[in-house]
Design an enzyme around this catalytic site. Structure first.
Site: not given
Ligand code: NDP
Ligand code: PYC
Length: 331
Positions: A41-42, A182
């Site tokens: 997703s990133h 995602e």
């Molecule tokens: P997830 O719901 O996949 O959660 C990710 C975190 O949880 C990771 O550290 C992952 O480790 C860990 N994790 C997942 N499954 C397990 C498990 N079974 N046991 C232990 N740890 C676990 O990710 P999101 O969809 O919430 O977010 C994804 C990315 O999106 C992030 O990197 C975030 O920074 C980015 N994002 C950026 C935004 C922005 O505004 N810039 C906005 C929203 C999100 P692992 O990676 O090893 O699986």
């Molecule tokens: O995946 O939610 C997201 C997001 C927002 C800004 C960057 N990533």
């Protein structure tokens, strides 16, 4: 593709869209890291988002970030309307130096366009022996628990803790049930989303990615995620004089560009709290990690580190339709 090929592709697209060279390098670095670590997703999917954002004029492609020091333990980088990655690169060593000098320090990135994952930032700080926290609001896409209208961004929270060995303890997740990226990937691939990720425009639970994108996303953990999302709005918004997610999406005015606003990063130096005993106490944390992994549970980031190890030798798989869409940007 090899990671070198992924990088070449990312750089070509970013250059073609007129991004300044320093930004090309900083932005490509985080996208390649996303692919390398299995964070699709990133990863280079974001080239589509980035190209669109540049086309809308919502990002300053050649912005030169500037450094400000409003107080001794705080550094503020004004990103000048550019992407956040370069601002972080500029601020990171200053933040680390201040954390070492004062025991703790904060970096506020202001006036940036943010589409990146936060783990590269906290991982880098933790690799330098610091405990790190980062958060940023985004666009108002997420309803508060008990409501149905978007107020919060997907508002990620990231944490890094230094460990002996190559990999720090890092977690990084959205305070929404999942990152919006995602859901976008599910929509692109015509896959249903699990219940609990979003509601349709009428407020009904949905498994239709497009309906959730049009309606509202949901926080993780009900009221707990909702409170954490509020915290991110406050820390990455008013506290540092920047925008909330609602303000960011209002400024976007339907352009569907990446979020505009700020990010707060805090770094703590264990030696500031513990002096020469810091390493002994950091070592004690290892027994906590052992108690997690010895029962078969995994640490956050372990999947990512495993993916990294594989990608460095085997390269990465990019879905054909995504690659076509990215290549069409430069053909
Ligand atoms: P997830 O719901 O996949 O959660 C990710 C975190 O949880 C990771 O550290 C992952 O480790 C860990 N994790 C997942 N499954 C397990 C498990 N079974 N046991 C232990 N740890 C676990 O990710 P999101 O969809 O919430 O977010 C994804 C990315 O999106 C992030 O990197 C975030 O920074 C980015 N994002 C950026 C935004 C922005 O505004 N810039 C906005 C929203 C999100 P692992 O990676 O090893 O699986
Ligand atoms: O995946 O939610 C997201 C997001 C927002 C800004 C960057 N990533």
């Amino acid at each position: 593709m090899s990671l070198g090929e992924v990088r070449d592709l990312a750089e070509s697209v970013l250059r073609r869209f007129g991004l300044g060279e320093a930004h090309v390098q900083a932005v490509a670095e985080t996208m390649v890291a996303g692919e390398r670590d299995g964070c699709a997703s990133h990863g280079i999917y974001r080239l589509l988002v980035c190209a669109h954002t540049i086309k809308t004029g919502k990002v300053v492609p050649d912005a030169v970030p500037s450094v400000h020091e409003p107080s001794p333990a705080i550094v503020r980088i004004d990103a000048g309307g550019g992407f956040a990655q370069l601002a972080f690169e500029l601020g990171r060593p200053i933040l680390a130096e201040k954390a070492r000098r004062f025991g703790l320090a904060a970096l506020a990135i202001n006036h940036c366009v943010h589409f990146a994952a936060l783990w590269p930032e906290v991982e880098r700080l933790a690799a330098d022996g610091l405990v790190a926290f980062a958060c940023t609001p985004s666009h108002a896409w997420v309803a508060p628990a008990g409501g149905r209208l978007p107020v919060f961004g997907t508002n990620p929270i990231a944490f890094g803790w230094p460990r002996p060995g190559p990999h720090p303890f890092v977690f990084d997740f959205a305070t929404s049930a999942v990152a919006r990226g995602e859901i976008e990937l599910h929509r692109r691939e015509g896959r249903p989303i699990p219940l609990g990720w979003g509601i349709d425009p009428d407020g009904n639970p949905t498994t239709d990615a497009q309906a959730a994108l049009a309606g509202a996303m949901l926080t993780f953990g009900g009221h707990k995620g909702s409170a954490l999302a509020t915290m991110v709005e406050l820390l990455g918004g008013p506290l540092i004089g920047d925008m909330t997610s609602a303000e960011s999406i209002a400024l976007d005015d339907g352009a569907k560009a990446s979020p505009i606003g700020g990010e707060l990063i805090i770094a703590l130096d264990p030696s500031g709290f513990l002096g020469s005993t810091a390493l002994d106490h950091i070592a004690r944390a290892e027994s906590l990690f052992d108690q997690i992994t010895s029962q078969g549970a995994r640490l956050p980031s372990q999947r990512r580190y495993d993916a990294r190890k594989r990608s460095l030798t085997e390269g990465v798989d990019i879905p054909g339709p995504l690659l076509e869409d990215i290549r069409s940007l430069i053909d």
